[in-house]
Design an enzyme around this catalytic site. Structure first.
Site, PDB file in Angstrom:
ATOM      1  N   TYR A 131      17.705 -18.243  33.816  1.00 12.59           N
ATOM      2  CA  TYR A 131      16.983 -16.872  33.768  1.00 12.59           C
ATOM      3  C   TYR A 131      18.369 -15.909  34.213  1.00 12.59           C
ATOM      4  CZ  TYR A 131      14.362 -12.904  32.296  1.00 12.59           C
ATOM      5  OH  TYR A 131      14.015 -11.843  31.785  1.00 12.59           O
ATOM      6  N   ARG A 136      17.498  -2.869  24.773  1.00 13.48           N
ATOM      7  CA  ARG A 136      17.985  -2.836  26.187  1.00 13.48           C
ATOM      8  C   ARG A 136      17.639  -4.052  26.950  1.00 13.48           C
ATOM      9  NH1 ARG A 136      16.213  -2.345  31.017  1.00 13.48           N
ATOM     10  NH2 ARG A 136      14.236  -3.397  30.281  1.00 13.48           N
ATOM     11  N   LYS A 140      12.092 -16.125  29.310  1.00 14.88           N
ATOM     12  CA  LYS A 140      10.766 -15.953  29.953  1.00 14.88           C
ATOM     13  C   LYS A 140       9.782 -16.849  29.812  1.00 14.88           C
ATOM     14  CE  LYS A 140      11.096 -12.093  31.953  1.00 14.88           C
ATOM     15  NZ  LYS A 140      11.129 -10.642  32.522  1.00 14.88           N
ATOM     16  N   GLU A 198       9.154  -7.052  25.806  1.00 17.41           N
ATOM     17  CA  GLU A 198      10.428  -7.236  26.813  1.00 17.41           C
ATOM     18  C   GLU A 198      11.653  -6.535  26.126  1.00 17.41           C
ATOM     19  OE1 GLU A 198      11.680  -8.611  29.968  1.00 17.41           O
ATOM     20  OE2 GLU A 198       9.587  -9.299  29.451  1.00 17.41           O
ATOM     21  N   ASP A 199      12.330  -5.697  27.239  1.00 20.26           N
ATOM     22  CA  ASP A 199      13.636  -5.280  26.813  1.00 20.26           C
ATOM     23  C   ASP A 199      13.595  -4.351  25.857  1.00 20.26           C
ATOM     24  OD1 ASP A 199      14.324  -6.217  29.277  1.00 20.26           O
ATOM     25  OD2 ASP A 199      15.710  -7.898  28.511  1.00 20.26           O
ATOM     26  N   ASP A 241       6.552  -6.327  30.704  1.00 14.73           N
ATOM     27  CA  ASP A 241       7.274  -6.919  32.106  1.00 14.73           C
ATOM     28  C   ASP A 241       7.869  -5.843  32.882  1.00 14.73           C
ATOM     29  OD1 ASP A 241       7.056  -8.940  34.067  1.00 14.73           O
ATOM     30  OD2 ASP A 241       9.179  -9.237  33.399  1.00 14.73           O
ATOM     31  N   ASP A 242       8.888  -5.196  31.933  1.00 17.15           N
ATOM     32  CA  ASP A 242       9.996  -4.232  32.500  1.00 17.15           C
ATOM     33  C   ASP A 242       8.950  -3.067  33.328  1.00 17.15           C
ATOM     34  OD1 ASP A 242      11.967  -5.421  31.270  1.00 17.15           O
ATOM     35  OD2 ASP A 242      11.099  -4.746  29.614  1.00 17.15           O
ATOM     36  N   ASN A 288      19.441  -5.613  37.257  1.00 13.42           N
ATOM     37  CA  ASN A 288      19.927  -6.810  36.865  1.00 13.42           C
ATOM     38  C   ASN A 288      21.160  -6.579  35.631  1.00 13.42           C
ATOM     39  OD1 ASN A 288      18.469  -8.693  38.377  1.00 13.42           O
ATOM     40  ND2 ASN A 288      16.548  -8.262  37.034  1.00 13.42           N
ATOM     41  N   ASN A 301      11.788 -10.690  42.282  1.00 11.46           N
ATOM     42  CA  ASN A 301      12.099 -11.254  40.733  1.00 11.46           C
ATOM     43  C   ASN A 301      10.542 -11.313  40.077  1.00 11.46           C
ATOM     44  OD1 ASN A 301      12.376 -12.923  38.486  1.00 11.46           O
ATOM     45  ND2 ASN A 301      13.988 -14.219  39.873  1.00 11.46           N
TER      46      ASN A 301
END
Length: 496
Positions: A44, A97, A115, A187-188, A210-211, A352, A396
């Site tokens: 990850y 992103r 993930k 995600e992203d 999650d973000d 990150n 994290n």
């Protein structure tokens, strides 16, 4: 492990691990669980970021399910092509992103794959119940469009109605194929889509971003633990954020909700202790008309300030949190200003991968004369300062989302509620032992992560039962034991 240690370059270790996941899944998870602190940064962040950037040129065999604009009208059929029928968790991205690296299009598949391997290794969700998906709507990354090894559609990103219709068909097909209780983790996605998708489908599907939500939960846990060092309650502190995107506003909102819960004041009142700085400066009332909707609740009455260091001096925060995606923005002046205002400044540099971190652990400790309570998004090693060894915290998301997902699955939850995120934060903070505190840790070591995940899962499930959102009835008597019994374990049978 001996073979992995022969590789000097992290990306080579990543490729070796991905090959192992394809050829011997049980051994892959056995390795990852037994060597979690060493291998987590390989499978990850930060290594997965480089893997996504180079995904086309290191591509060996497809992982996960790709759904592109060409499949419009046939998404249900495409989902039925996946060989496993009993899916419990889907992690989906459109690659716009990726971490702090921007639009990587179809090459963002590394993120859902990474993930979900953590869902299994850290949260004990069966590998066969996990489905990584990338929705390919094109990319605006010119470099990738010209790259001969780019694996996705060579077109600019679809937006507006074309995009919304594809996502809507996808969400409907997932529910039709896998039922109401499948967890869909966004995600992203880019900011504008992330907030809209969460708001749009939060009432009809079991969705989690999650973000926005995972980051918020893990940071809140770190702050609750950090209060043991600095004293007071959350409401006694003042927060300043650099970055007002998904992570920044998500964390701010969860802090405000926990404050509101602890002090019985309205959330609107709690928000007044929290200030955000974006690329144009401090978010204030005079800017309200030009702000995106998710930034508007954070516009307070104040003169405009453009520089972060000036905002620190004027607002006088006790906690500084970076979610800007821009490296080296916590300068020496900024950290020194925090240290002059506070005996123990709390500094979280969360962007990150490591290259985008607002400051390094060494900078935070050195510039604050060793007084900072520091955490980052990507891992930093031990820091020696003034004959003292500091252990930087790592905020994290892997602490939260695997246990969170397990809690939703084992209770048969049908919706995610903010109170479940608070329950997850409180569970994680409670896992920091006295011994950890004595070493300056605000997060527990990753070596115990499966035990931690079981406690988080139990807390989240308890909240789901309490809110009437759980469908697996009756409620198990000992939720921690039940969580542990639900966890996949890659053990080898003994035949002698």
């Amino acid at each position: 492990m001996h073979n992995l240690w022969q590789y000097q370059v992290p990306l080579q270790k990543y490729m070796a691990m991905m090959d192992l996941q394809e050829t011997n899944e049980r051994l892959f998870y056995k390795l990852l669980i037994d060597n979690v602190e060493e291998l987590l940064p390989v499978v990850y962040t930060p290594t997965v970021g480089e893997a996504c950037q180079k995904y086309g040129s290191i591509f060996r065999r497809p992982q996960g399910l790709f759904i592109s604009l060409k499949e419009k009208g046939k998404i249900l059929e495409v989902l039925k092509n996946w060989p496993q029928r009993r899916i419990q968790v889907i992690v989906v991205t459109d690659g716009e992103r990726i971490l702090g690296l921007g639009d990587l299009g179809c090459q963002g598949m590394g993120i859902p794959v990474g993930k979900l391997s953590l869902y299994t290794a850290l949260g004990g969700v069966r590998p066969s119940a996990c489905l990584p998906i990338t929705i390919d709507v094109g990319t605006n990354n010119e470099k990738l469009l010209k790259d001969e090894f780019y694996i996705g559609l060579r077109r600019r990103r679809a937006t507006g109605e074309e995009y919304d219709e594809l996502l809507d068909e996808f969400m409907t097909a997932v529910k039709q194929n896998y039922g109401e209780k499948v967890l869909i983790q966004f995600e992203d996605f880019a900011n504008h889509n992330a907030f809209e998708l969460l708001a749009k489908y939060g009432t009809t599907h079991l969705v989690f971003n999650d973000d926005i939500q995972g980051t918020a939960s893990v940071v809140l846990a770190g702050l609750i633990a950090a209060l043991k060092f600095v004293g007071g309650t959350l409401a006694d502190h003042k927060f300043l954020f650099l970055g007002a995107g998904e992570a920044g506003t998500g964390i701010a909102e969860l802090i405000a909700r926990e404050m509101s819960k602890q002090t019985n004041v309205p959330v609107e009142e709690a928000r007044k202790n929290i200030w955000l700085v974006d690329s144009k400066g401090l978010i204030v009332n005079s800017r309200k008309d030009s702000l995106q909707h998710f930034k508007q609740p954070w516009a307070h009455e104040h003169n405009p300030i453009t520089e972060l260091v000036d905002a620190v001096k004027v607002i006088k925060p006790t906690v500084l949190i970076g979610t800007s995606g821009v490296g080296r923005t916590f300068t020496k002046d900024v950290i020194k200003a925090m240290a002059s205002l506070n005996e123990k400044p709390i500094i979280f540099a969360l962007s990150n991968p490591t290259s985008q971190s607002e400051c390094t652990a060494e900078e935070a400790y050195t510039w604050s004369q060793g007084r900072a309570i520091f955490a980052s998004g990507s891992p930093f090693g031990l820091v020696e300062y003034n004959r003292k060894t500091f252990v930087p915290g790592q905020a994290n998301n892997a602490y939260i989302f695997p246990g969170f997902g397990l809690g939703l699955i084992m209770s048969g939850a049908i919706r995610v509620h903010d109170e479940m995120l608070l329950a997850a934060s409180e569970a994680l903070a409670s896992q920091v032992t006295e011994e950890n505190f004595n070493r300056g840790l605000i997060y527990p070591p990753f070596t115990n992560i499966r035990k931690i995940s079981a406690h988080i899962a139990a807390n989240v499930a308890a909240k789901a039962y309490e809110l009437g959102l759980a469908t697996h009835l009756p409620q198990p008597r000992d939720l921690v034991k039940y969580a542990e019994s639900c966890m996949y374990s890659p053990t080898y049978r003994s035949y002698r």
